[in-house]
Write a protein that holds these residues in place. Structure first.
Motif, mmCIF file in Angstrom:
data_model
loop_
_atom_site.group_PDB
_atom_site.id
_atom_site.type_symbol
_atom_site.label_atom_id
_atom_site.label_comp_id
_atom_site.label_asym_id
_atom_site.label_seq_id
_atom_site.Cartn_x
_atom_site.Cartn_y
_atom_site.Cartn_z
ATOM 1 N N PHE A 3 -25.518 -28.876 23.257
ATOM 2 C CA PHE A 3 -26.051 -27.641 23.820
ATOM 3 C C PHE A 3 -24.961 -26.847 24.531
ATOM 4 O O PHE A 3 -24.841 -25.642 24.364
ATOM 5 C CB PHE A 3 -27.214 -27.942 24.773
ATOM 6 N N ARG A 4 -24.144 -27.535 25.320
ATOM 7 C CA ARG A 4 -23.050 -26.864 26.030
ATOM 8 C C ARG A 4 -22.038 -26.266 25.066
ATOM 9 O O ARG A 4 -21.523 -25.177 25.282
ATOM 10 C CB ARG A 4 -22.349 -27.827 26.982
ATOM 11 N N SER A 5 -21.749 -26.988 24.001
ATOM 12 C CA SER A 5 -20.805 -26.488 22.997
ATOM 13 C C SER A 5 -21.341 -25.232 22.324
ATOM 14 O O SER A 5 -20.598 -24.275 22.104
ATOM 15 C CB SER A 5 -20.538 -27.554 21.940
ATOM 16 N N ARG A 6 -22.608 -25.235 21.990
ATOM 17 C CA ARG A 6 -23.213 -24.053 21.366
ATOM 18 C C ARG A 6 -23.226 -22.880 22.327
ATOM 19 O O ARG A 6 -22.960 -21.750 21.943
ATOM 20 C CB ARG A 6 -24.629 -24.359 20.896
ATOM 21 N N ARG A 7 -23.587 -23.141 23.570
ATOM 22 C CA ARG A 7 -23.622 -22.070 24.565
ATOM 23 C C ARG A 7 -22.227 -21.496 24.767
ATOM 24 O O ARG A 7 -22.043 -20.280 24.829
ATOM 25 C CB ARG A 7 -24.191 -22.588 25.885
ATOM 26 N N TYR A 8 -21.241 -22.348 24.846
ATOM 27 C CA TYR A 8 -19.851 -21.898 25.002
ATOM 28 C C TYR A 8 -19.438 -21.040 23.814
ATOM 29 O O TYR A 8 -18.857 -19.962 23.980
ATOM 30 C CB TYR A 8 -18.916 -23.104 25.144
ATOM 31 N N ALA A 9 -19.749 -21.495 22.616
ATOM 32 C CA ALA A 9 -19.387 -20.745 21.407
ATOM 33 C C ALA A 9 -20.082 -19.389 21.395
ATOM 34 O O ALA A 9 -19.470 -18.366 21.073
ATOM 35 C CB ALA A 9 -19.746 -21.539 20.158
ATOM 36 N N THR A 10 -21.359 -19.361 21.768
ATOM 37 C CA THR A 10 -22.115 -18.109 21.804
ATOM 38 C C THR A 10 -21.522 -17.153 22.832
ATOM 39 O O THR A 10 -21.385 -15.952 22.570
ATOM 40 C CB THR A 10 -23.596 -18.395 22.119
ATOM 41 N N GLU A 11 -21.156 -17.668 23.984
ATOM 42 C CA GLU A 11 -20.542 -16.831 25.013
ATOM 43 C C GLU A 11 -19.208 -16.262 24.539
ATOM 44 O O GLU A 11 -18.906 -15.090 24.758
ATOM 45 C CB GLU A 11 -20.344 -17.623 26.303
#
Length: 78
Positions: A3-11
């Motif tokens: 989840f953190r990786s996806r959020r980071y990528a989206t940001e």
């Protein structure tokens, strides 16, 4: 963790898109036209290109950069 990786990528993608829009806005302010109109003018209007050469000697470099930015935004929105 995923989840953190996806959020980071989206940001990061959001920040990159904002940066692209900012750079495109700067070029639009310099040349007074959106990219599509600028492209049409430089590819069809020799008098416009001649005037551009005297006022903006590096317009071709800017045009190439602008084209890249527009294409990159298109890829980011896919």
């Amino acid at each position: 963790m995923l989840f953190r990786s996806r959020r980071y990528a989206t940001e990061r993608i959001g920040l990159r898109i904002a940066q692209l829009h900012s750079e495109i806005s700067q070029l639009q302010a310099i040349y007074g036209l959106p990219y599509e109109q600028f492209y049409a003018r430089v590819t069809t209007d020799e008098a416009y290109v001649q005037a551009l050469r005297s006022k903006h000697p590096l317009w071709e470099r800017d045009f190439n950069t602008w084209e890249f930015l527009v294409e990159e935004i298109g890829r980011a929105h896919v």
